[in-house]
Design a protein around this motif. Structure first.
Motif, PDB file in Angstrom:
ATOM      1  N   ALA A 108       0.821  -1.213   0.000  1.00  0.00           N
ATOM      2  CA  ALA A 108       0.000   0.000   0.000  1.00  0.00           C
ATOM      3  C   ALA A 108       0.854   1.261   0.000  1.00  0.00           C
ATOM      4  O   ALA A 108       0.574   2.208  -0.748  1.00  0.00           O
ATOM      5  N   GLU A 109       1.881   1.316   0.836  1.00  0.00           N
ATOM      6  CA  GLU A 109       2.733   2.496   0.933  1.00  0.00           C
ATOM      7  C   GLU A 109       4.162   2.076   1.269  1.00  0.00           C
ATOM      8  O   GLU A 109       4.385   1.114   2.019  1.00  0.00           O
ATOM      9  N   MET A 110       5.132   2.806   0.715  1.00  0.00           N
ATOM     10  CA  MET A 110       6.527   2.645   1.090  1.00  0.00           C
ATOM     11  C   MET A 110       7.209   4.005   1.005  1.00  0.00           C
ATOM     12  O   MET A 110       6.796   4.868   0.238  1.00  0.00           O
ATOM     13  N   ASN A 111       8.247   4.189   1.813  1.00  0.00           N
ATOM     14  CA  ASN A 111       8.985   5.455   1.789  1.00  0.00           C
ATOM     15  C   ASN A 111      10.306   5.261   2.507  1.00  0.00           C
ATOM     16  O   ASN A 111      10.471   4.324   3.300  1.00  0.00           O
ATOM     17  N   VAL A 112      11.254   6.128   2.196  1.00  0.00           N
ATOM     18  CA  VAL A 112      12.515   6.197   2.927  1.00  0.00           C
ATOM     19  C   VAL A 112      12.725   7.641   3.346  1.00  0.00           C
ATOM     20  O   VAL A 112      12.193   8.567   2.726  1.00  0.00           O
ATOM     21  N   TYR A 113      13.517   7.847   4.395  1.00  0.00           N
ATOM     22  CA  TYR A 113      13.612   9.164   5.001  1.00  0.00           C
ATOM     23  C   TYR A 113      15.051   9.510   5.338  1.00  0.00           C
ATOM     24  O   TYR A 113      15.896   8.637   5.577  1.00  0.00           O
ATOM     25  N   ASN A 114      15.313  10.805   5.361  1.00  0.00           N
ATOM     26  CA  ASN A 114      16.531  11.364   5.947  1.00  0.00           C
ATOM     27  C   ASN A 114      16.062  12.355   7.006  1.00  0.00           C
ATOM     28  O   ASN A 114      15.917  13.545   6.755  1.00  0.00           O
ATOM     29  N   ILE A 115      15.770  11.823   8.194  1.00  0.00           N
ATOM     30  CA  ILE A 115      15.165  12.622   9.256  1.00  0.00           C
ATOM     31  C   ILE A 115      16.270  13.259  10.089  1.00  0.00           C
ATOM     32  O   ILE A 115      17.093  12.564  10.684  1.00  0.00           O
TER      33      ILE A 115
END
Length: 280
Positions: free
Chosen positions: A154-161
């Motif tokens: 349904a959803e995927m994401n990657v982050y640079n928090i």
């Protein structure tokens, strides 16, 4: 009249509390894949299509991700970043997740596959999970799975928090010292000998599995484990057995995992070699 107004306010409060995802969506940061078009194919070098369903922040739209197999099947979803990025967190929301093996692979600016990260058991929620260390210089990521069913991604994401800034405390004035204190002699710490890692004794072997992509996977195993792999391969060659085989990675266990296993797919194997040795 006051009772009617009070009742209306109570209903409004319940509506905002019970509305699914309202608070969660507001709390989550903007990811590097928000709204981008993900590519699909049999591998990162064989593009067959694209989709926006997994990056539109709408869990009602899903992409069917089958388990890794041969043939003209879109079993890989990937994205090429226009420039190198740093990643320190991810989200993977599979609506029918059954705790099967799902992997996030990443490449560097030289086009070299650096590593693949198992996402078990965190691939079935809308939560963000952090890597033990930030991954720098990432130019491509891909996701695939080696379970036995088709997953609804349904959803995927990657982050640079970025970490939240901390306020510096106000420095207090240093009191004036009228007498020079005598220095305290610290005892010299006694150096403890480093423990010598234990090497398992007995007949062992280096198993090198070469995939049809040219990638070589190397495992340091006991002969019992090597023979079990060979039995599985021969049985599958004869038409029986599972499509994949889990090889224990043992001491190569970086990260907060209780165990790590590398699943190799039968029809992806080009050849394998066994180099025996004796560990005294």
């Amino acid at each position: 009249m006051k009772k009617k107004i009070a009742g209306f306010l109570v209903l409004c409060t319940l509506f905002f509390i019970l509305m699914p995802g309202a608070t969660k969506a507001a709390e989550q940061p903007v990811g590097l894949l928000n709204g981008v078009k993900m590519l699909t194919g049999t591998s990162v070098t064989n593009e067959l299509g694209s989709t926006l369903k997994v990056t539109d922040n709408d869990v009602s739209t899903v992409f069917s991700l089958p388990y890794e197999r041969s043939g003209n099947v879109e079993d890989t979803i990937f994205y090429n970043f226009p420039k190198a990025v740093t990643i320190n967190a991810y989200k993977m929301h599979i609506t029918n997740y059954d705790n099967g093996p799902v992997y996030l692979a990443y490449w560097n600016s030289s086009g070299t596959l650096v590593s693949r990260i198992p996402l078990q058991p965190n691939a079935g929620t809308d939560q963000i999970y952090y890597f033990p260390e930030a991954i720098t210089g990432v130019t491509r990521i891909s996701v695939y799975q080696t379970s036995t069913i088709t997953y609804k991604l349904a959803e995927m994401n990657v982050y640079n928090i970025l970490p939240e800034p901390t306020s510096s405390p106000t420095a207090e004035p240093t009191p004036e010292i009228t007498a020079t204190p005598e220095p305290t002699v610290e005892p010299t710490p006694t150096a403890l000998p480093s423990p010598t890692p234990e090497i398992p004794a007995g007949n062992r072997a280096i198993l090198v599995v070469t995939m049809n992509t040219g990638l070589e996977k190397e495992f340091d195993l006991s002969m019992q484990e090597v023979n079990a792999f060979i039995v599985w391969y021969e049985n599958k060659q004869a038409g029986s057995g599972t499509a994949s085989y889990a090889i224990n990675k043992h001491d190569n266990n970086k990260g907060p995992f209780t165990s790590r296993k590398d699943y190799v797919i039968f029809d992806k194997i080009l050849t394998f070699s066994v180099d025996e040795y004796s560990a005294e």
